[in-house]
Design a protein around this motif. Structure first.
Motif: not given
Length: 305
Positions: A65-73, A75-95
């Motif tokens: 789960d950790y290295f997989d995509d997390s669409p719900e999380l 989307n939540h970060l995108r809606e809250k405009k937490k772009e830095n955290l969004l990039k961290i989460v997306q980078d994990i699943s594309s390492l």
């Protein structure tokens, strides 16, 4: 002789960290805000690996789960405009390309590695154990790969082991070529200190020729009634020379409670946003009238880093 594949066994039960590992893989224990396994994967990638196979067990789903995509999380970060955290989460699943193979029962490290035989497909490969973090500008696995490319032979990482911990390691007997390299004569799994051939132990990093898999297949159950990798290494060494390499870097065995805490403290002190507060906390313990001389000495050593 490129080494592009890595096997990371994470099927162990983590009994040294019970009860937390009853429901949480030891490889997912956090070093502040990143799990141990994240650092291991980063080392593999920094060493030129682009294809990783995790050998998992029944209780290891959270690693997938950790290295997989997390669409719900996301989307939540995108809606809250937490772009830095969004990039961290997306980078994990594309390492890197990651695959998962389940070891059906815990039959030892050798057996875990053998389950990746079809995926390895007669290519050289690295093995990184999921509870060792090794910090160095040049990754430990890259150091082993460089030696493998130079000599074309399997290479295992080694370091000096304290006398009281010799019985927890595979201990080598070898002929030194230079200050950091040995040719392997023998390796003994978890000997008593008085029976050990040296104080140089194998740690959780290896680069193997594919023939190690045939040797694992021929290996009978050994210490702990498990298929021991050290026994297979000894068989391989009868057919082709193996090197032991004294790596450069700071190793943390996060499967050990004290080493795990040391890793957290050291990583916190390297974090510019945390260092000041952590130093202040350590100093407060250092000057505490109730502190023992031993505790004060430990605090001084930590702050001197």
């Amino acid at each position: 002789m490129e080494v592009k594949k890595a096997v990371i066994p994470v099927a162990g039960l983590g009994t040294r960290f019970l009860p937390v590992t009853k429901s949480m893989p030891k490889e997912m224990l956090p070093i502040i805000d990143k799990p141990v396994i994240h650092y291991v994967v980063e080392e593999a990638i920094a060493s030129g690996i682009d294809d990783i196979v995790f050998i998992t067990g029944r209780s290891k789903r959270s690693i997938e789960d950790y290295f997989d995509d997390s669409p719900e999380l996301e989307n939540h970060l995108r809606e809250k405009k937490k772009e830095n955290l969004l990039k961290i989460v997306q980078d994990i699943s594309s390492l890197v390309d990651i695959h998962y193979i389940r070891q059906k029962e815990p039959r030892g490290l050798g057996d875990a590695i053998y389950t990746a035989k079809k995926h390895i497909n007669d290519e050289p490969f690295a093995v990184l154990l999921g509870d060792d973090i090794i910090v160095n500008q040049e990754p430990c696995t890259k150091q082993l790969i460089d030696n493998f490319v130079k000599y074309g032979r399997s290479t295992i990482a080694v370091e000096e082991v304290p006398q009281e911990k010799i019985s927890s390691y595979g201990i080598i007997k070898g002929k030194p070529i230079d200050d950091s390299l040995y040719t392997l004569d023998n390796i003994v799994e978890k000997p008593k200190a008085e029976d050990a051939p040296s104080n140089i132990g194998a740690i959780g990093r290896y680069v193997f020729t594919p023939e190690i898999l045939d040797c694992i297949k021929e290996t009978a159950s050994g210490v702990g009634n498990e298929i021991q990798l050290t026994d297979a290494i000894r068989l391989l060494n009868e057919e082709q020379m193996i090197y032991a390499y004294r790596f450069r870097g700071q190793r943390y065995d996060t499967g050990d409670k004290v080493e795990y805490v040391k890793a957290i403290v050291d990583f916190a002190l390297k974090n510019k946003d945390m260092r000041g507060q952590i130093e202040e906390h350590i100093r407060s313990k250092q000057i505490d009238p109730g502190s023992s001389p031993e505790k004060k000495d430990v605090a001084k050593k930590i702050l001197s880093k």
